[in-house]
Design an enzyme around this catalytic site. Structure first.
Site, PDB file in Angstrom:
ATOM      1  N   GLY A 124      78.518  31.193  52.160  1.00  0.00           N
ATOM      2  CA  GLY A 124      77.077  31.303  52.158  1.00  0.00           C
ATOM      3  C   GLY A 124      76.376  30.067  51.645  1.00  0.00           C
ATOM      4  N   THR A 172      62.028  34.148  52.570  1.00  0.00           N
ATOM      5  CA  THR A 172      63.187  35.027  52.520  1.00  0.00           C
ATOM      6  C   THR A 172      62.692  36.453  52.678  1.00  0.00           C
ATOM      7  OG1 THR A 172      65.181  35.555  51.241  1.00  0.00           O
ATOM      8  CG2 THR A 172      63.156  35.178  49.981  1.00  0.00           C
ATOM      9  N   TYR A 196      77.150  33.964  48.814  1.00  0.00           N
ATOM     10  CA  TYR A 196      77.474  32.801  47.981  1.00  0.00           C
ATOM     11  C   TYR A 196      77.556  33.150  46.498  1.00  0.00           C
ATOM     12  CZ  TYR A 196      72.365  32.498  47.256  1.00  0.00           C
ATOM     13  OH  TYR A 196      71.047  32.767  46.969  1.00  0.00           O
ATOM     14  N   LYS A 252      60.280  37.456  56.571  1.00  0.00           N
ATOM     15  CA  LYS A 252      60.642  36.664  57.751  1.00  0.00           C
ATOM     16  C   LYS A 252      59.985  37.167  59.035  1.00  0.00           C
ATOM     17  CE  LYS A 252      65.043  34.910  56.007  1.00  0.00           C
ATOM     18  NZ  LYS A 252      66.496  34.724  56.273  1.00  0.00           N
ATOM     19  N   ASP A 261      68.013  29.127  59.978  1.00  0.00           N
ATOM     20  CA  ASP A 261      69.272  29.827  59.704  1.00  0.00           C
ATOM     21  C   ASP A 261      70.237  29.700  60.880  1.00  0.00           C
ATOM     22  OD1 ASP A 261      68.638  30.801  57.155  1.00  0.00           O
ATOM     23  OD2 ASP A 261      67.652  32.589  57.961  1.00  0.00           O
ATOM     24  N   SER A 320      66.649  32.841  43.924  1.00  0.00           N
ATOM     25  CA  SER A 320      66.724  31.871  45.016  1.00  0.00           C
ATOM     26  C   SER A 320      67.215  30.503  44.547  1.00  0.00           C
ATOM     27  CB  SER A 320      65.342  31.718  45.664  1.00  0.00           C
ATOM     28  OG  SER A 320      65.377  30.700  46.658  1.00  0.00           O
ATOM     29  N   SER A 332      66.865  27.932  46.582  1.00  0.00           N
ATOM     30  CA  SER A 332      66.101  26.952  47.366  1.00  0.00           C
ATOM     31  C   SER A 332      65.432  25.883  46.507  1.00  0.00           C
ATOM     32  CB  SER A 332      65.063  27.669  48.234  1.00  0.00           C
ATOM     33  OG  SER A 332      65.690  28.411  49.251  1.00  0.00           O
ATOM     34  N   GLY A 358      79.065  44.011  60.163  1.00  0.00           N
ATOM     35  CA  GLY A 358      77.711  44.349  59.756  1.00  0.00           C
ATOM     36  C   GLY A 358      76.726  44.249  60.902  1.00  0.00           C
ATOM     37  N   ALA A 359      75.509  44.769  60.648  1.00  0.00           N
ATOM     38  CA  ALA A 359      74.519  44.818  61.724  1.00  0.00           C
ATOM     39  C   ALA A 359      73.090  44.663  61.215  1.00  0.00           C
ATOM     40  CB  ALA A 359      74.648  46.147  62.473  1.00  0.00           C
ATOM     41  N   GLY A 360      72.905  43.952  60.115  1.00  0.00           N
ATOM     42  CA  GLY A 360      71.565  43.761  59.578  1.00  0.00           C
ATOM     43  C   GLY A 360      70.878  42.543  60.163  1.00  0.00           C
TER      44      GLY A 360
END
Length: 278
Positions: A239, A65, A218, A69, A106, A18, A20, A129-131
């Site tokens: 990203g 993350t 990213y 979530k 987000d 991460s 962050s 995509g579809a996540g």
């Protein structure tokens, strides 16, 4: 700041990668928040309730993350409409009176990253995509896309899922097979939400005239698709742009500052990705 509520952290599993901590700590340093700390904790769904139960008064906020979530929602006192719309919380603010407030940065982070590149409104869009990230992308498009959104997916189940999200979010979602994903490039805005390497084979199919590509990866960067898009003269949002913009909102919510240092945070993220900071 004199507030004793000066601890924050990112939780998830895996979490070692991460960025962050790099972004938030850079913000604290720039803002002069000398007593503030930001850590990272390896926490899975099973460990989350116990972790939340042990938080003291010194805690101001959490970033979340995967896979937390959705798991966090039942442990909160209140969830924002934005987070509820996609059933995903990535930000928790711990108030002085002990309340735990969940939000999703987000979605507005995506909108801000696009706005920074001059994308305010589009007539149509495509999603690769579809996540989970795709549902956040749909929520962002609900605010900026006037027309249909075509999602390119690998299975009928994913197609149904995306159309269901579209109905819930008020977006006209059409679905198409992944084999036809190159057709997405005709849209004025393409959002790639797939894992690393998934879109590499499509790079050779990028046409001469393109709109804007938002690739949520990213690392590694640029992706093959992003590099091909840039070579065609198209605008590319990456990203890191998303990560920084959503982190800016987190810093503001957790610390109470009115304007987090976007440029400083982005520079810190770029240095980290270049391997000079961890």
């Amino acid at each position: 700041m004199s507030s004793p509520r000066t601890r924050a952290a990112v939780l998830g599993s895996p979490i070692a990668h991460s960025l962050s901590p790099v972004l938030h700590r850079a913000a604290y340093a720039e803002l002069g928040l000398d007593g503030w700390t930001y850590g990272r904790y390896e926490v899975g769904e099973a460990q989350l309730p116990a972790f939340m139960g042990e938080l003291g008064q010194e805690w101001a906020g959490l970033s979340l993350t995967m896979p937390l979530k959705r798991a966090i929602i039942g442990l909160l006192d209140e969830v924002s409409a934005t987070a509820a719309s996609v059933e995903a919380v990535n930000t928790v603010v711990l108030t002085r009176d002990g309340r735990r407030l969940g939000d999703n940065t987000d979605i507005p982070g995506m909108i801000s990253a696009l706005r920074e590149r001059g994308v305010e409104k589009v007539e149509s869009a495509a999603i690769l995509g579809a996540g989970a990230t795709a549902s956040s992308a749909l929520a962002a498009l609900a605010r900026i896309c006037a027309g249909p959104v075509t999602a390119y997916v690998r299975s009928d189940a994913r197609a149904v899922e995306m159309r269901t999200w579209g109905e819930r979010l008020g977006v006209d979602v059409r679905t198409a097979d992944w084999a036809d994903a190159r057709e997405a490039f005709a849209a004025p805005l393409v959002i790639a939400t797939t894992p690393a390497g998934t879109t590499d084979a499509l790079a050779a199919d990028v046409p001469q005239a393109v709109g804007t590509l938002f690739d949520v990866l990213y690392d590694p960067w640029p992706t093959a698709l992003a590099a091909a898009w840039s070579a065609r003269g198209g605008a590319v949002v990456g990203g890191l742009d998303l990560l920084v913009h959503q982190a800016v909102l987190q810093v503001e919510q957790m610390t109470g500052v009115t304007e987090a240092p976007l440029a400083v945070m982005r520079a810190a993220g770029m240095r980290a990705l270049a391997g000079t900071v961890r």
